[in-house]
Design an enzyme around this catalytic site. Structure first.
Site, short mmCIF file in Angstrom:
data_model
loop_
_atom_site.label_atom_id
_atom_site.label_comp_id
_atom_site.label_asym_id
_atom_site.label_seq_id
_atom_site.Cartn_x
_atom_site.Cartn_y
_atom_site.Cartn_z
N PHE A 1 -1.98 10.30 6.26
CA PHE A 1 -2.79 10.85 5.17
C PHE A 1 -4.00 9.98 4.83
O PHE A 1 -5.16 10.34 5.08
CB PHE A 1 -1.90 11.08 3.95
CG PHE A 1 -2.62 11.26 2.66
CD1 PHE A 1 -3.72 12.11 2.55
CD2 PHE A 1 -2.19 10.59 1.51
CE1 PHE A 1 -4.39 12.28 1.34
CE2 PHE A 1 -2.84 10.77 0.30
CZ PHE A 1 -3.95 11.61 0.22
N ALA A 15 2.32 5.45 15.43
CA ALA A 15 3.58 5.78 16.10
C ALA A 15 3.87 7.27 16.06
O ALA A 15 4.82 7.73 16.71
CB ALA A 15 4.73 5.02 15.46
N ALA A 23 2.62 2.55 7.38
CA ALA A 23 3.72 2.18 6.49
C ALA A 23 4.63 3.37 6.28
O ALA A 23 4.19 4.52 6.33
CB ALA A 23 3.19 1.70 5.14
N THR A 42 0.05 -1.12 -2.45
CA THR A 42 0.32 -0.18 -3.54
C THR A 42 0.45 -0.89 -4.87
O THR A 42 0.84 -2.07 -4.92
CB THR A 42 1.61 0.60 -3.24
OG1 THR A 42 1.98 1.38 -4.39
CG2 THR A 42 2.76 -0.35 -2.93
N GLU A 56 2.73 -0.21 -6.82
CA GLU A 56 4.17 -0.24 -7.12
C GLU A 56 4.78 -1.62 -6.95
O GLU A 56 5.88 -1.88 -7.45
CB GLU A 56 4.91 0.78 -6.25
CG GLU A 56 4.49 2.21 -6.53
CD GLU A 56 5.37 3.24 -5.86
OE1 GLU A 56 6.60 3.04 -5.82
OE2 GLU A 56 4.83 4.25 -5.39
N TYR A 95 11.08 0.69 -1.11
CA TYR A 95 9.70 0.86 -0.65
C TYR A 95 8.79 -0.22 -1.22
O TYR A 95 8.11 -0.95 -0.47
CB TYR A 95 9.17 2.24 -1.03
CG TYR A 95 7.66 2.31 -0.99
CD1 TYR A 95 6.96 2.09 0.20
CD2 TYR A 95 6.92 2.58 -2.14
CE1 TYR A 95 5.58 2.14 0.24
CE2 TYR A 95 5.54 2.63 -2.11
CZ TYR A 95 4.87 2.41 -0.92
OH TYR A 95 3.49 2.45 -0.88
N ASN A 119 -1.74 6.07 -7.13
CA ASN A 119 -1.28 7.27 -6.43
C ASN A 119 -2.45 8.06 -5.85
O ASN A 119 -3.32 8.52 -6.57
CB ASN A 119 -0.51 8.18 -7.38
CG ASN A 119 0.92 7.74 -7.59
OD1 ASN A 119 1.21 6.55 -7.59
ND2 ASN A 119 1.81 8.70 -7.76
N PRO A 172 10.33 21.09 -8.91
CA PRO A 172 11.38 20.21 -9.43
C PRO A 172 10.80 18.96 -10.12
O PRO A 172 10.20 18.12 -9.47
CB PRO A 172 12.17 19.83 -8.18
CG PRO A 172 11.16 19.91 -7.06
CD PRO A 172 10.19 21.00 -7.45
#
Length: 354
Positions: free
Chosen positions: A12, A35, A81, A130, A132, A156, A185, A211
């Site tokens: 992406f 890959a 990643a 990231t 995170e 992650y 994000n 959801p």
């Protein structure tokens, strides 16, 4: 003219960067090393001049070293990643392998060619990470800065934190010219539909449930992928070796507000274009119902971080970065892309990425 390796360049963010760099630096040669696992899609970069796809694993140090030597590569931009938090909870081994061992493999190859063999060529190893890695914020905590202590909470983010530390260590110990960016994000074209925005967008078009984890009030900063690519370009051109730069979109929003924006924008698209009803007969808008009728609350994800926020003053003041889109504009562009590229995402749902 220079030669550049983009790892994960069929994924992406990597594919969007390849397209961005191809436009901004048309004389450069880009070698995409990917890959081609489930989220790597050759169609994302198909038909581009000056771009070569090499199917291979970043853990294959000899392959990376061979590419660096034979193609006279002076820049690595490292996107490759495992990145989906849910997958890291159920299968963390792949995240340690790719994100930690894979990054170390790249660093070893770069050190061998660029430093140990004494090529003397200016080089840059840019590592894309990231926000995170910084953990979770309370509602009134200051946003993450480049000096925020690391406190990863998922397999992650822990694997990305480890890779960040390895990149930093190779700069400080060996003198490898590295930079790191920690982004918020991302969303935009070519995003594999396991992440919130493409998943909910395509579910709304198909009439499937939306959801929502927990109470939907987990807060994220949203960054359009093209703005992210601009930030990386600035770091490559003007960033100081050894430095870390946070890249954000300046759009701190609770998930439920993002979902409501998706629903409202999809509904507006159906109202403006009657032809969409024939293409997407399962959409609630075809029956005169709002897309929000698909919202369903589900059990929260394990260890779900409550809030992320990015302090991007460093990259703004030092490098002149500024995101060009707010979230409504960025998502409207994203919806338009997915509507115009239905064969791309239909192929993914059929398991055909070629």
């Amino acid at each position: 003219m220079k030669n550049i390796i983009v790892t994960g360049g069929a994924g992406f963010i990597g594919a969007n960067f390849v397209r961005h760099w191809r436009q901004k630096q048309p004389d450069d040669t880009i070698i995409v090393l990917d890959a081609l696992t489930y989220a790597g899609n050759p169609a994302n970069i198909a038909g581009m001049d000056g771009v070569e796809l090499v199917e291979g694993d970043i853990c294959d140090t000899d392959l990376v070293r061979k590419l660096l030597v034979e193609r006279h590569v002076e820049t690595i931009v490292h996107f490759a990643a495992e990145s989906h938090v849910d997958r890291s909870i159920t299968g963390p081994d792949a995240f340690v392998t790719t994100n930690v061992i894979g990054t170390h493999s790249l660093l070893k190859a770069a050190k061998s060619v660029w430093l140990d063999e004494g090529s003397g060529r200016p080089h840059r190893f840019h590592h894309v990470s990231t926000d995170e890695v910084y953990g979770s914020l309370g509602p009134n905590d200051p946003a993450f800065s480049e000096t925020t202590p690391y406190a990863p909470n998922s397999p992650y983010s822990a694997s990305k934190a480890a890779s960040d530390h390895l990149v930093r260590a190779y700069h400080h110990t060996y003198g490898l010219e590295t930079t790191i960016s920690n982004c918020s994000n991302n969303y935009g074209p070519y995003q594999f539909p396991e992440k919130l925005i493409p998943l909910f967008l395509l579910n709304a078009l198909s009439g499937r449930n939306l959801p929502i984890y927990g109470d939907g009030m987990n807060v994220r900063d949203w960054l359009h992928v093209e703005d992210h690519c601009v930030g990386i370009e600035l770091i490559l051109k003007k960033g100081r070796p050894g430095e870390v730069y946070n890249v954000g979109g300046g759009q701190e929003l609770p998930n439920i507000k993002v979902i409501d924006e998706i629903c409202a924008t999809v509904d507006a698209a159906f109202a403006a274009n009657p032809d969409l009803a024939a293409r997407f007969p399962g959409a609630p808008a075809v029956r005169g119902e709002p897309s929000s009728s698909l919202k369903t609350y589900v059990e929260d994800r394990k260890g779900h971080d409550r809030r992320y926020a990015i302090d991007e003053r460093k990259i703004r003041t030092e490098l002149g970065y500024a995101p060009a889109r707010d979230f409504p504009q960025g998502f409207a562009e994203t919806l338009a892309w997915y509507l115009a590229n239905e064969p791309w995402w239909r192929a993914l749902s059929l398991g055909n990425k070629g």
